[in-house]
Scaffold this motif. Sequence first.
Motif, PDB file in Angstrom:
ATOM      1  N   GLU A 239       0.826  -1.203   0.000  1.00 24.13           N
ATOM      2  CA  GLU A 239       0.000   0.000   0.000  1.00 24.13           C
ATOM      3  C   GLU A 239       0.867   1.263   0.000  1.00 24.13           C
ATOM      4  O   GLU A 239       0.590   2.228  -0.722  1.00 24.13           O
ATOM      5  CB  GLU A 239      -0.922   0.005   1.222  1.00 24.13           C
ATOM      6  N   GLU A 240       1.918   1.273   0.816  1.00 24.77           N
ATOM      7  CA  GLU A 240       2.795   2.446   0.887  1.00 24.77           C
ATOM      8  C   GLU A 240       3.536   2.661  -0.415  1.00 24.77           C
ATOM      9  O   GLU A 240       3.697   3.806  -0.884  1.00 24.77           O
ATOM     10  CB  GLU A 240       3.791   2.269   2.042  1.00 24.77           C
ATOM     11  N   TRP A 242       2.530   1.784  -3.437  1.00 21.14           N
ATOM     12  CA  TRP A 242       1.584   2.286  -4.436  1.00 21.14           C
ATOM     13  C   TRP A 242       1.277   3.762  -4.195  1.00 21.14           C
ATOM     14  O   TRP A 242       1.213   4.556  -5.138  1.00 21.14           O
ATOM     15  CB  TRP A 242       0.305   1.461  -4.416  1.00 21.14           C
ATOM     16  N   GLU A 243       1.091   4.129  -2.966  1.00 23.70           N
ATOM     17  CA  GLU A 243       0.818   5.527  -2.623  1.00 23.70           C
ATOM     18  C   GLU A 243       1.955   6.430  -3.078  1.00 23.70           C
ATOM     19  O   GLU A 243       1.732   7.544  -3.576  1.00 23.70           O
ATOM     20  CB  GLU A 243       0.616   5.656  -1.108  1.00 23.70           C
ATOM     21  N   ARG A 246       1.914   6.364  -7.246  1.00 28.13           N
ATOM     22  CA  ARG A 246       0.650   6.426  -7.991  1.00 28.13           C
ATOM     23  C   ARG A 246       0.461   7.729  -8.780  1.00 28.13           C
ATOM     24  O   ARG A 246       0.247   7.707  -9.995  1.00 28.13           O
ATOM     25  CB  ARG A 246      -0.529   6.243  -7.032  1.00 28.13           C
ATOM     26  N   ASP A 247       0.543   8.873  -8.102  1.00 31.11           N
ATOM     27  CA  ASP A 247       0.221  10.134  -8.773  1.00 31.11           C
ATOM     28  C   ASP A 247       1.202  10.441  -9.911  1.00 31.11           C
ATOM     29  O   ASP A 247       0.790  10.864 -11.001  1.00 31.11           O
ATOM     30  CB  ASP A 247       0.200  11.277  -7.765  1.00 31.11           C
ATOM     31  N   LYS A 277      -2.201  -0.271 -12.697  1.00 30.05           N
ATOM     32  CA  LYS A 277      -1.829  -0.788 -11.381  1.00 30.05           C
ATOM     33  C   LYS A 277      -1.473  -2.270 -11.461  1.00 30.05           C
ATOM     34  O   LYS A 277      -0.511  -2.726 -10.830  1.00 30.05           O
ATOM     35  CB  LYS A 277      -2.960  -0.572 -10.380  1.00 30.05           C
TER      36      LYS A 277
END
Length: 335
Positions: A239-240, A242-243, A246-247, A277
């Motif tokens: 999760e970290e 991807w965060e 991502r942008d 993703k």
Amino acid sequence: MKLGTGLFTAQRRPDDDREPSELYDGVLRLTREIEDAGLDSAWVSEHHFEEDGYLSGTMPTLGAMAAESDDLEIGSCVALGPLYDPIRLAEDSATVDLLSDGRLTLGLAIGSNPREFDAFGVPQDERAERLEDLLPFLRGAWGDGPLEYDSDFHDVPADVSITPKPTGGDVPVMLGGAAKPAVRRAARTADGWCAPSALSLEGVRKRVEDIRRVREEEGLEGEFTIYVLQHGWVGDSREEAWEAMRDGYFYLQRRYAEIFSGESVDELDDERKRELKEQAIFGTPEQVVDELETYREALGDDVHFILRTYYPGVETDEMVDCVHRLGDEVAPELR
């Protein structure tokens, strides 16, 4: 399996208040950090006339990267071959190769953006033929003595001798592209092929199989490197990671959609975001290793994987941390 990263684009996202000079300073810092992390390679990309400042000076940037490193393979992934004056490309590539003591790999592709071709005055419908014409020109230019090659597209006397000559008398050339003609062009005429990030693992495997079959059937000898390009990130959790990416990743893909189509793309739709993703390789070091192992199992040990970790808008410090995790915790598991 070798492991490299990039691709440096020096783009400035609209929400990024850094000056362009700071972004280029970041490219040089990352070059040093990539070498310090023990990774194998660092790469730039090329486009022109983009409002976010997408890197266009491929050879100057690679020359600066050569001065910032000692052992790192540096290269273009990819330079837009048909847009270059062949003499200048031969000269500049040889110069960077000398500055880096033989560490340059010249990645080339045919290009696709109509606006770039129009501005350079190059007919887009000649792009494949121009790339095919360019490769023997470069080999001749880098060889001993006169050029001894008459280009179909450039009026260059065949009796000129182009200098300087690169380290060892040649620069490795890698070609990009996913279509069968592009893949087979690489197999027959280049020293390597780069699989685009849009290809699935199975898509890469089929093309690598085709390359190896073509080279065997035609008796082509010598070293040939398979490069595989994919986006990713290494973090404390999936999760970290991807965060963190991502942008910048979505921004980059939106800009590519505009570059390739020539039309404005305000936002990627939800389906496209899901696809992107799924394609990316991100997570903890262990999770990234597991995904890269699937490539090694499918393609063999001699693959050079380029995990793309440079994203517009992401602070250089964050990318440095990712690079070191890639070098310290991922790369050793693949060697």
